[in-house]
Scaffold this motif. Sequence first.
Motif, PDB file in Angstrom:
ATOM      1  N   LEU A   1      -2.242  16.421  -9.939  1.00  0.00           N
ATOM      2  CA  LEU A   1      -1.752  17.488 -11.276  1.00  0.00           C
ATOM      3  C   LEU A   1      -2.636  18.190 -11.058  1.00  0.00           C
ATOM      4  N   ILE A   2      -3.571  18.305 -10.621  1.00  0.00           N
ATOM      5  CA  ILE A   2      -4.494  19.103 -10.912  1.00  0.00           C
ATOM      6  C   ILE A   2      -5.361  20.817  -9.643  1.00  0.00           C
ATOM      7  N   GLY A   3      -4.579  21.531 -10.045  1.00  0.00           N
ATOM      8  CA  GLY A   3      -4.924  23.300  -9.520  1.00  0.00           C
ATOM      9  C   GLY A   3      -4.050  23.672  -8.475  1.00  0.00           C
ATOM     10  N   GLU A   4      -4.046  24.068  -8.006  1.00  0.00           N
ATOM     11  CA  GLU A   4      -2.475  25.121  -7.299  1.00  0.00           C
ATOM     12  C   GLU A   4      -2.986  24.197  -5.490  1.00  0.00           C
ATOM     13  N   ARG A   5      -4.303  24.004  -5.068  1.00  0.00           N
ATOM     14  CA  ARG A   5      -4.176  23.829  -3.338  1.00  0.00           C
ATOM     15  C   ARG A   5      -3.881  22.055  -2.906  1.00  0.00           C
ATOM     16  N   HIS A   6      -3.057  22.406  -2.229  1.00  0.00           N
ATOM     17  CA  HIS A   6      -2.739  20.597  -2.367  1.00  0.00           C
ATOM     18  C   HIS A   6      -2.745  20.547  -0.645  1.00  0.00           C
ATOM     19  N   PRO A   7      -2.617  20.860   0.225  1.00  0.00           N
ATOM     20  CA  PRO A   7      -2.613  21.244   1.349  1.00  0.00           C
ATOM     21  C   PRO A   7      -1.717  19.802   2.486  1.00  0.00           C
ATOM     22  N   LEU A   8      -1.437  19.605   3.058  1.00  0.00           N
ATOM     23  CA  LEU A   8      -0.249  19.026   3.902  1.00  0.00           C
ATOM     24  C   LEU A   8      -0.810  18.309   5.097  1.00  0.00           C
ATOM     25  N   VAL A   9      -1.066  16.761   5.356  1.00  0.00           N
ATOM     26  CA  VAL A   9      -1.076  16.683   6.686  1.00  0.00           C
ATOM     27  C   VAL A   9       0.251  17.247   7.277  1.00  0.00           C
TER      28      VAL A   9
ATOM     29  N   LEU B   1       6.350  19.003  -3.696  1.00  0.00           N
ATOM     30  CA  LEU B   1       6.971  19.342  -4.507  1.00  0.00           C
ATOM     31  C   LEU B   1       5.937  19.555  -4.639  1.00  0.00           C
ATOM     32  N   ILE B   2       4.342  18.369  -5.032  1.00  0.00           N
ATOM     33  CA  ILE B   2       3.332  19.188  -5.275  1.00  0.00           C
ATOM     34  C   ILE B   2       2.901  20.442  -4.679  1.00  0.00           C
ATOM     35  N   ALA B   3       2.871  20.578  -3.682  1.00  0.00           N
ATOM     36  CA  ALA B   3       2.334  21.786  -2.952  1.00  0.00           C
ATOM     37  C   ALA B   3       3.236  22.688  -2.438  1.00  0.00           C
ATOM     38  N   GLY B   4       4.406  23.430  -3.413  1.00  0.00           N
ATOM     39  CA  GLY B   4       5.467  23.463  -3.406  1.00  0.00           C
ATOM     40  C   GLY B   4       6.141  23.959  -1.534  1.00  0.00           C
ATOM     41  N   HIS B   5       5.959  23.362  -1.122  1.00  0.00           N
ATOM     42  CA  HIS B   5       6.939  23.407   0.250  1.00  0.00           C
ATOM     43  C   HIS B   5       8.378  23.582  -0.063  1.00  0.00           C
TER      44      HIS B   5
ATOM     45  N   ILE C   1      10.391   4.880  -0.226  1.00  0.00           N
ATOM     46  CA  ILE C   1       9.828   6.647  -0.185  1.00  0.00           C
ATOM     47  C   ILE C   1       9.083   6.627  -1.929  1.00  0.00           C
ATOM     48  N   LEU C   2       8.548   7.046  -2.095  1.00  0.00           N
ATOM     49  CA  LEU C   2       7.799   7.783  -3.728  1.00  0.00           C
ATOM     50  C   LEU C   2       7.325   9.378  -3.545  1.00  0.00           C
ATOM     51  N   ILE C   3       8.672   9.985  -3.990  1.00  0.00           N
ATOM     52  CA  ILE C   3       8.452  10.952  -4.344  1.00  0.00           C
ATOM     53  C   ILE C   3       7.882  11.721  -5.679  1.00  0.00           C
ATOM     54  N   HIS C   4       7.484  12.430  -5.706  1.00  0.00           N
ATOM     55  CA  HIS C   4       6.588  13.024  -6.810  1.00  0.00           C
ATOM     56  C   HIS C   4       6.298  14.362  -6.690  1.00  0.00           C
ATOM     57  N   SER C   5       6.475  14.876  -8.694  1.00  0.00           N
ATOM     58  CA  SER C   5       6.768  16.272  -9.364  1.00  0.00           C
ATOM     59  C   SER C   5       5.747  15.854 -10.487  1.00  0.00           C
ATOM     60  N   ARG C   6       5.531  17.467 -10.473  1.00  0.00           N
ATOM     61  CA  ARG C   6       4.571  17.548 -11.829  1.00  0.00           C
ATOM     62  C   ARG C   6       5.432  18.641 -12.852  1.00  0.00           C
ATOM     63  N   LYS C   7       6.895  18.682 -12.265  1.00  0.00           N
ATOM     64  CA  LYS C   7       7.576  18.961 -13.546  1.00  0.00           C
ATOM     65  C   LYS C   7       7.120  19.278 -14.834  1.00  0.00           C
TER      66      LYS C   7
ATOM     67  N   ILE D   1       0.803  -1.281  -0.370  1.00  0.00           N
ATOM     68  CA  ILE D   1       0.285  -0.129   0.257  1.00  0.00           C
ATOM     69  C   ILE D   1       0.694   1.519   0.127  1.00  0.00           C
ATOM     70  N   ALA D   2       0.771   2.257  -0.873  1.00  0.00           N
ATOM     71  CA  ALA D   2       1.138   3.371  -0.405  1.00  0.00           C
ATOM     72  C   ALA D   2       0.174   4.713   0.127  1.00  0.00           C
ATOM     73  N   LEU D   3       0.528   4.996   0.800  1.00  0.00           N
ATOM     74  CA  LEU D   3      -0.114   6.072   0.614  1.00  0.00           C
ATOM     75  C   LEU D   3       0.186   7.446   1.193  1.00  0.00           C
ATOM     76  N   GLU D   4      -0.349   8.783   0.918  1.00  0.00           N
ATOM     77  CA  GLU D   4       0.635   9.746   0.710  1.00  0.00           C
ATOM     78  C   GLU D   4       0.010  11.086   1.378  1.00  0.00           C
ATOM     79  N   ASP D   5       1.087  11.753   2.178  1.00  0.00           N
ATOM     80  CA  ASP D   5       0.973  13.111   2.848  1.00  0.00           C
ATOM     81  C   ASP D   5      -0.062  13.719   2.903  1.00  0.00           C
ATOM     82  N   SER D   6      -0.882  13.560   2.125  1.00  0.00           N
ATOM     83  CA  SER D   6      -1.950  15.122   1.687  1.00  0.00           C
ATOM     84  C   SER D   6      -3.268  14.600   2.343  1.00  0.00           C
ATOM     85  N   CYS D   7      -4.379  15.605   2.718  1.00  0.00           N
ATOM     86  CA  CYS D   7      -4.926  15.875   3.310  1.00  0.00           C
ATOM     87  C   CYS D   7      -6.498  15.292   2.989  1.00  0.00           C
ATOM     88  N   PHE D   8      -7.264  14.772   3.316  1.00  0.00           N
ATOM     89  CA  PHE D   8      -8.546  14.396   3.037  1.00  0.00           C
ATOM     90  C   PHE D   8     -10.043  15.408   3.335  1.00  0.00           C
ATOM     91  N   PRO D   9     -10.568  15.080   2.495  1.00  0.00           N
ATOM     92  CA  PRO D   9     -10.462  14.649   0.610  1.00  0.00           C
ATOM     93  C   PRO D   9      -9.428  15.097  -0.176  1.00  0.00           C
TER      94      PRO D   9
END
Length: 309
Positions: A140-148, A177-181, A201-207, A127-135
């Motif tokens: 790759l959509i929009g600019e608002r990606h709050p993190l836990v 990197l997605i959230a601009g932190h 560790i899965l590191i994600h980028s939208r570049k 299982i891969a779990l990401e540190d983004s807030c629920f929901p």
Amino acid sequence: MQNQSQQSVPVSVSDSHADSSRTEMLRAEICSSSELSFLMEAHDGLSAAIAESAGFKGLRASGLSIASSLGYRDANEASWSQLVDVVERIVDSTTLPVLVDGDGGFGNFNNARLLACKLRQRGAAGIALEDSCFPKTNSLIGERHPLVDIDEFSGCLRAVKDTVGQDLVLVARIESLIAGHGMDDAISRAHSYADAGADAILIHSRKSTADEIFSFVHAWQNRLPVVIVPTKYYQTPASAYRKSQVSTVIWANHAMRAAIAAMRRVCHRIFTEETTASIEPNIATLDEVFELLRYDELARAEARYLRLS
């Protein structure tokens, strides 16, 4: 491992030995292999069977692709129970290990450990779990990606690890990197998640280039295996990932996207031409469908078990 043609009966998810073997297969691909590994996206039993027939050694049950195939958006609109049901069909359709995209765990630590437990029961290998807030919203959509918060997500990882132990490979996905932190935040999170029990560790980028990825890999110094998802920086050759010692590449949504493009073309032509004559040479034959889903095994089983007077 037996290939599909040698396998006499479908793999049963109730076979704990088979499930354990798949987990070890995935662990070998992500954590132990000296070669660059590739996981292909699957979103249902059919796409899983196609990926296995193509030669892939592991699958990734994609959140975006599963949601799309169900007619939902990748914003936690599909429930965790729907995800688990689809994963069961993927597992039953192949002999390959399946790494499941669990988003952020569908809530807090308790939801995440329940999800992990259910996935283990259905035969998932990781299982891969990401540190983004629920929901969550697709990365790759929009600019608002709050993190836990780091500590909260670390607690979530510990809860999952305490629940499933070594029965599932646990991949911690970092969205800094997605959230601009920035890179410092990504590295800080990686260290915390490693200490919490993550196997990779899965590191994600939208570049559109892999520069951020290579910077992370260099700074991380291979403390844990690094998994990447080159959806946006697809022009980077695999040789560059090998050189930087990336562990695993996930092709995250390409079967689903290919299916959309193909179905659109076929539906349009049938609608406008009012016949299927011109498209028949360009689509799978029914014999190919029957071969892929092993109708021959059913015929052999009927001959063996169905005694008709």
